[in-house]
Design a protein around this motif. Sequence first.
Motif, mmCIF file in Angstrom:
data_model
loop_
_atom_site.group_PDB
_atom_site.id
_atom_site.type_symbol
_atom_site.label_atom_id
_atom_site.label_comp_id
_atom_site.label_asym_id
_atom_site.label_seq_id
_atom_site.Cartn_x
_atom_site.Cartn_y
_atom_site.Cartn_z
ATOM 1 N N GLN A 85 68.304 -38.322 -60.026
ATOM 2 C CA GLN A 85 68.382 -39.646 -59.921
ATOM 3 C C GLN A 85 68.259 -39.869 -58.514
ATOM 4 O O GLN A 85 67.474 -40.793 -58.034
ATOM 5 C CB GLN A 85 69.620 -39.977 -60.392
ATOM 6 N N VAL A 86 69.048 -39.022 -57.438
ATOM 7 C CA VAL A 86 68.691 -39.385 -56.081
ATOM 8 C C VAL A 86 67.115 -39.040 -55.542
ATOM 9 O O VAL A 86 67.009 -39.957 -54.975
ATOM 10 C CB VAL A 86 69.688 -38.385 -55.281
ATOM 11 N N ILE A 87 66.684 -38.197 -55.940
ATOM 12 C CA ILE A 87 65.277 -37.829 -55.360
ATOM 13 C C ILE A 87 64.447 -38.838 -56.029
ATOM 14 O O ILE A 87 63.632 -39.358 -55.244
ATOM 15 C CB ILE A 87 64.858 -36.377 -56.056
ATOM 16 N N GLN A 88 64.541 -39.386 -57.402
ATOM 17 C CA GLN A 88 63.469 -40.456 -58.081
ATOM 18 C C GLN A 88 63.875 -41.662 -57.009
ATOM 19 O O GLN A 88 62.804 -42.374 -57.046
ATOM 20 C CB GLN A 88 64.129 -40.352 -59.489
ATOM 21 N N ASN A 89 65.006 -41.947 -56.747
ATOM 22 C CA ASN A 89 65.439 -43.474 -56.407
ATOM 23 C C ASN A 89 65.200 -43.652 -54.782
ATOM 24 O O ASN A 89 64.831 -44.673 -54.272
ATOM 25 C CB ASN A 89 66.683 -43.635 -56.780
ATOM 26 N N GLU A 90 65.339 -42.527 -54.091
ATOM 27 C CA GLU A 90 65.403 -42.512 -52.845
ATOM 28 C C GLU A 90 64.493 -41.207 -52.128
ATOM 29 O O GLU A 90 64.444 -41.534 -50.889
ATOM 30 C CB GLU A 90 66.756 -42.305 -52.381
ATOM 31 N N GLY A 91 64.139 -40.680 -52.890
ATOM 32 C CA GLY A 91 63.251 -39.318 -52.194
ATOM 33 C C GLY A 91 64.208 -38.107 -51.789
ATOM 34 O O GLY A 91 65.220 -38.274 -52.014
ATOM 35 N N ALA A 92 63.498 -37.220 -51.825
ATOM 36 C CA ALA A 92 64.155 -35.986 -51.611
ATOM 37 C C ALA A 92 65.143 -35.807 -50.355
ATOM 38 O O ALA A 92 66.255 -35.110 -50.103
ATOM 39 C CB ALA A 92 63.167 -34.752 -51.431
ATOM 40 N N GLY A 93 64.471 -36.484 -49.105
ATOM 41 C CA GLY A 93 65.392 -36.619 -48.128
ATOM 42 C C GLY A 93 66.674 -37.094 -48.090
ATOM 43 O O GLY A 93 67.555 -36.722 -47.203
ATOM 44 N N ALA A 94 66.723 -37.819 -48.915
ATOM 45 C CA ALA A 94 68.232 -38.468 -49.205
ATOM 46 C C ALA A 94 69.407 -37.420 -49.467
ATOM 47 O O ALA A 94 70.371 -37.555 -49.186
ATOM 48 C CB ALA A 94 68.178 -39.457 -50.393
ATOM 49 N N LEU A 95 68.884 -36.393 -49.994
ATOM 50 C CA LEU A 95 69.689 -35.201 -50.223
ATOM 51 C C LEU A 95 70.369 -34.618 -49.126
ATOM 52 O O LEU A 95 71.441 -33.901 -49.045
ATOM 53 C CB LEU A 95 69.137 -34.027 -51.158
ATOM 54 N N LEU A 96 69.696 -34.887 -47.946
ATOM 55 C CA LEU A 96 70.315 -34.418 -46.493
ATOM 56 C C LEU A 96 71.086 -35.483 -45.764
ATOM 57 O O LEU A 96 71.398 -35.251 -44.574
ATOM 58 C CB LEU A 96 69.216 -33.828 -45.729
ATOM 59 N N THR A 97 71.522 -36.659 -46.454
ATOM 60 C CA THR A 97 72.010 -37.600 -45.687
ATOM 61 C C THR A 97 73.416 -37.254 -45.299
ATOM 62 O O THR A 97 74.215 -36.500 -46.084
ATOM 63 C CB THR A 97 72.258 -38.785 -46.811
ATOM 64 N N GLY A 98 73.852 -37.295 -44.135
ATOM 65 C CA GLY A 98 75.040 -36.830 -43.512
ATOM 66 C C GLY A 98 75.317 -35.579 -43.260
ATOM 67 O O GLY A 98 76.323 -35.206 -42.828
#
Length: 313
Positions: A68-81
């Motif tokens: 869901q995170v990758i689909q909605n915001e892109g893989a880069g969102a997984l490194l937020t914070g």
Amino acid sequence: MASASAALAQAVPEKKPEGVALYARFAFAGAVCCSVTHGAFTPVDVVKTRIQLDPATYNRGMIGGFRQVIQNEGAGALLTGVGPTFAGYFLQGAFKFGGYEFFKKQSIEMLGLETARQNRALVYSASAASAEFFASIALCPLEATRIRLVSQPTFANGLISGFTKILKNEGIGAFYSGFGPILLKQIPYTVTKFVAFEKVSETAFSFLDKSKLSDAAQTGVNLGSGLMAGFAAAIVSQPADTMLSKINKTKGLPGEGIVSRLIKIAGELGFRGAFAGLPTRLFMVGGLTAGQFAIYGDIKKALGATNGVEIAK
């Protein structure tokens, strides 16, 4: 002449670090093991936090949450914070592991070796709780920044901008709005983590001769003991972890105190909501803790800091 020098070097044992030099090594090893492991698990932490903050949307478990995170915001969102995570846990790890070794030694000296050995679970618990109190003071501002970045992806671009924005708009108190929950989370977590690790490793070494084990085998024991300790610590601290995510998501209403916010959040969550994201956190904390104790032990050996006081039977 050369052979005589070599023989003399072998005859004179290498002096182990003591005092400040010893505890600085413990602190450095703790800083590295915590920052590296927490930094590596940032993607899991992002998904776990999303599940806690928005369980209605992120209701497909850990793997589904990743998708869901990758689909909605892109893989880069997984490194937020990742910035505040690395920095915060570098500081926290130094205080936690260095403080644990320090307070353990103080407790042993105060009680005496035999009394401490007979009450070692109490010594481990008190040492871990004392260390975590100071570690949480260091961690809290960076954890508040991390949660704000994860829960509000458009809030800021990174650690410095997010930290500065919170400080400017909400004041320094905003960094410690989650201090109560972080203590409720971290102290039981850290006490369980260290006590369980000490007990599991003590049991393992009761069947194994530690002096005859290879470095790889000792690292394996640390990994296994850390994994068990991580599972136990995750379960104990899960409700407070969920509340911490909630309280740091947004600032409170005007005039709303921290205690009233905590009571309100607890009522909204209920028992089931308090354990939202537990499977993800079990995976995360189990892996984190196993990695931390393995890295911590290896760095201590590399730095020659192997002369801490031990009371395991």
